[in-house]
Scaffold this active site. Sequence first.
Site, PDB file in Angstrom:
ATOM      1  N   ASP A  76       0.876  -1.165   0.000  1.00 10.40           N
ATOM      2  CA  ASP A  76       0.000   0.000   0.000  1.00 10.40           C
ATOM      3  C   ASP A  76       0.926   1.230   0.000  1.00 10.40           C
ATOM      4  O   ASP A  76       2.141   1.108   0.207  1.00 10.40           O
ATOM      5  CB  ASP A  76      -0.870  -0.032   1.268  1.00 10.40           C
ATOM      6  CG  ASP A  76      -1.578   1.279   1.501  1.00 10.40           C
ATOM      7  OD1 ASP A  76      -2.239   1.766   0.575  1.00 10.40           O
ATOM      8  OD2 ASP A  76      -1.460   1.834   2.627  1.00 10.40           O
TER       9      ASP A  76
ATOM     10  N   ASP B  53      -0.191   5.183   0.934  1.00 14.25           N
ATOM     11  CA  ASP B  53      -0.421   6.196   1.973  1.00 14.25           C
ATOM     12  C   ASP B  53      -0.486   5.556   3.352  1.00 14.25           C
ATOM     13  O   ASP B  53      -1.292   4.652   3.583  1.00 14.25           O
ATOM     14  CB  ASP B  53      -1.716   6.956   1.678  1.00 14.25           C
ATOM     15  CG  ASP B  53      -1.611   7.715   0.367  1.00 14.25           C
ATOM     16  OD1 ASP B  53      -0.763   8.609   0.291  1.00 14.25           O
ATOM     17  OD2 ASP B  53      -2.357   7.385  -0.571  1.00 14.25           O
TER      18      ASP B  53
END
Length: 280
Positions: free
Chosen positions: A23, A25
């Site tokens: 991922d 953020d």
Amino acid sequence: MNPENQQDIAAHDTPPLQAVIFDVDGTLAETELNGHRVAFNRAFEEFNIEWHWTPELYGELLKKTAGGKERIRYYAETHAPELLGRIDLDTWVARLHHLKSEIYSGLVLGGAIPLRPGVARLIDELRYSGIRLAIATTTTPSSLQSLIMANFNYDMMSLFEVIGAGDLVANKKPAPDIYQWVLKQMKLPPEACLVIEDSLLGFKAAKATGLPTLITVSTYAGNYVFDGALSVVSDLGEPDAPAHHIAGLPLAGPCVDLAQLRAWHQQYPEASQHKEAHLR
Ligand code: XBP
Ligand code: MG
């Protein structure tokens, strides 16, 4: 079942680790508080909108929505429903979000957002060990590109074999779509991969895809239960700045490295079913 037998079955059921999917953020970097949030607020000012997303309010919005355009729209729905009558609403949201993305890129290229501990170290080790690397994020590709350019010596296309980002799929996290898209591109089953996520929405997306998942808790992660995660740690750690184990399978050393990822991965799916993977 005695622990030895359990290990045999786990080792038999789980294929070797072939790919790690990151991922962005909250996982690669703490981008939200001083990156995306600040960029949204500056864009609102430039658009003469009297919205201001405080750190607390932004945390609440993150719980409700993934994706910047979706967040703007959600806020309009809940705080400025009169805007919903605009016949150019879609274009207006897109223009506002485009400006926000430009501001965000300016911030990260200016050095405002460093990588989280251990991220560069682990990515280097995985690259040199032949582990395939991919991204699965709701973030706009240009924002990801800026974050990578500011923090790595490589561009994102040479670092990551597959990049699932932005509006590639119809439904953003917590829907599993982006993870399913990445797996399809890589032609891998979920059990051959390991995901690194930071948030509940991201974890739900990975879990719904059947992906073994490590959680590196971020500022906005909150006091959640990551039920079914392989392990939950404070961050990936550095040899001189150890990570803290929070829940799930134990962390053997000061930091998360490939040997540790392989050890956790081999204990999937049994590990994902035990009820220890809670934030305490
Ligand atoms: C991150 C997000 C993103 C960013 C903004 O979720 O929710 O929306 O806040 O990105 P994840 P854009 O870490 O699960 O990918 O404004 O570029 O959409
Ligand atoms: Mg995240």
